[in-house]
Structures are given as C-alpha cells and as structure tokens.
Design a protein around this motif. Sequence first.
Motif, PDB file in Angstrom:
ATOM      1  N   VAL A 145       1.967  13.887  34.723  1.00  8.59           N
ATOM      2  CA  VAL A 145       1.417  14.337  33.611  1.00  8.59           C
ATOM      3  C   VAL A 145       1.350  15.844  33.435  1.00  8.59           C
ATOM      4  O   VAL A 145       0.061  16.957  33.819  1.00  8.59           O
ATOM      5  CB  VAL A 145      -0.515  13.660  33.666  1.00  8.59           C
ATOM      6  N   ASP A 146       2.569  15.976  32.941  1.00 12.83           N
ATOM      7  CA  ASP A 146       3.181  16.682  32.502  1.00 12.83           C
ATOM      8  C   ASP A 146       2.364  17.344  30.910  1.00 12.83           C
ATOM      9  O   ASP A 146       2.649  16.571  29.834  1.00 12.83           O
ATOM     10  CB  ASP A 146       4.732  17.373  31.871  1.00 12.83           C
ATOM     11  N   LYS A 147       1.859  18.382  31.131  1.00 10.49           N
ATOM     12  CA  LYS A 147       0.621  18.759  29.717  1.00 10.49           C
ATOM     13  C   LYS A 147       2.534  19.440  28.324  1.00 10.49           C
ATOM     14  O   LYS A 147       1.646  19.391  27.321  1.00 10.49           O
ATOM     15  CB  LYS A 147      -0.506  19.768  29.450  1.00 10.49           C
ATOM     16  N   ASN A 148       3.426  19.843  29.227  1.00  8.46           N
ATOM     17  CA  ASN A 148       4.424  19.809  28.208  1.00  8.46           C
ATOM     18  C   ASN A 148       5.028  19.001  27.215  1.00  8.46           C
ATOM     19  O   ASN A 148       5.579  19.929  26.231  1.00  8.46           O
ATOM     20  CB  ASN A 148       5.543  21.178  29.109  1.00  8.46           C
ATOM     21  N   LEU A 149       4.818  17.394  27.987  1.00 10.28           N
ATOM     22  CA  LEU A 149       5.122  16.687  26.687  1.00 10.28           C
ATOM     23  C   LEU A 149       4.423  16.459  26.064  1.00 10.28           C
ATOM     24  O   LEU A 149       4.862  15.764  24.832  1.00 10.28           O
ATOM     25  CB  LEU A 149       5.036  15.365  28.121  1.00 10.28           C
ATOM     26  N   TYR A 150       3.190  17.230  25.746  1.00  9.94           N
ATOM     27  CA  TYR A 150       2.116  16.497  24.744  1.00  9.94           C
ATOM     28  C   TYR A 150       3.071  17.540  23.910  1.00  9.94           C
ATOM     29  O   TYR A 150       1.770  18.608  23.571  1.00  9.94           O
ATOM     30  CB  TYR A 150       1.129  16.691  25.140  1.00  9.94           C
TER      31      TYR A 150
END
Lengths: 76, 190
Positions: B181-186
């Motif tokens: 769960v890579d918050k950069n994808l958000y």
Amino acid sequence: MNEKKEKEYANVKIPTALAKKIKKRIEGTEFTSISSYVTYILGEILSDAEEKTEETFTKEDEEKVKNRLRALGYLD
Amino acid sequence: MKLDEKTNYIVSGLERSGTSMLMQILYTGDIEISFDNSRKSDDNNPRGYFELNGGKIINLLINGDFEFDKYKAKFIKITAYGLKFLPPGKYKIIYCERNIEEVLDSMEKMMGIKDRNREDTKKSFIALNNMIKKKINNRKDTKILYIYYNDILLDPEKNIKKILNFLNLSYQNLDKMKAVVDKNLYRQRK
C-alpha cells in the motif's frame, strides 16, 4: 411475512428437457437443486421488472458505461 | 497460501477503484492470482494491471466463453460490469469501492480527456455500481467482502486482516502485504 409463511412453497411444473439443462448448468455450483436455481432466476427477473419503474441502471446508462469501458480498453 | 479448490475468487469494482492494487496485495501475500501481461504497466498503473485477456475479459463473459473451471482456487480480476454476466458457480468476491469523483478523475487521466458530460457519466457509473452490488448481494452462490480504497490506504493492516479473514488465511504474510500500500499511488485524491 412471518417466518412460517416464508417457508411455504408451491410446486411449478417445467419441461423435463429444461430441467435437464438446468441440472447440467448447476453442476459444481452452490445451487444444490433445480428448485433453488429456478427460484433465484425468477427472483432476478421479477426484481429487474420492478426496478424498471424506479430510477436505475437504464439502457442509456449501459451504453455510456460501455463507451467508457471501450475508451479505457476494457471492452471491444 | 491455499484457497478453496471449488471456489472462483474475484477482485472487482469499478475501473480505477483500486482493483489492481488489491490484486498486487494478494500476489505479494503469496495468494494465487491469475493474470497475463497483455496489458503492460504504464503511468496509470505503474505496478501492472493484473488482468487476463488484456483487460477484455468482459467480452468473454458476455459471450459465455470464459472458462471459470480453469481459474478455481485463484484470484482473477473482473471489473464491475463483467459481474452482470457471471454464470452460476461458487464465488468469493472482494469488491473495491472508491470515491466516485476520484474514479472519474482517474479515468479521465487515463484517457487523456476532460469529460464534458461528467455529471451524466457519474450518474451512469453510480447506477452501474448500485445495480451490480444488488445483483451480487442477491446471489446465493457468492460471498462478498467490500473494501474501500480510501480506507485501505489509511489503515492497511485492519483492511488486509479483513481480507485474510474473509479468505480463512493466516496473517503470516501480513507485513509483506501491507508494504504494497504505497501512499504515493494515491495521486487522484482531492
């Protein structure tokens, strides 16, 4: 409807050939009998018919969704 | 980790609702998933799409040509509209939901357009989502877990535990799965 009523059933006759087709279709599925599958399908049809009177997923919505899915590469 | 051999497992949800991220979480957790590389990763899904048939599995479902028997005990991705054509079987579905504005933003970015009829598109996709959820909720051959994209980013552990519990699997790969769960994808968040 009380619990007792919900457990009441009525018999419906369907052609043997159709019953055989259904039996084949439900093999290996969660449907344990022809009756449970027919009940599910009839429920779906009636539910769809009732929904047509409400604001729901219309043919127009479906065309818009399909066009968008084509544009995104999810549908030919 | 082993899944039930008599069950078809599906990750679903509207397109751009986090289905690829969910597939990647499962994959990283050593849960069997099935996909091909016919659609390559790109800026919109830098870690891959995790799809079969280049994402066009829906065409096979509409024609009744998809061979579910080949995909038992493993996850496949079928986006929401495809579930309309799901034949009778035995299914476990993880259905991903996401804020509709973010879904539409992401779609527009992927297509490189600005939707002039966005409100109409929004109405149609909300209607699709509601119709599909009602349809799968009514099925006797289907068990469903709803996962919210925004929640999984905020609390990966809690949500991945929900997934593992739904699948009757242990937490042994929880840490690996959380790391996905890579918050950069958000990127689409408003």
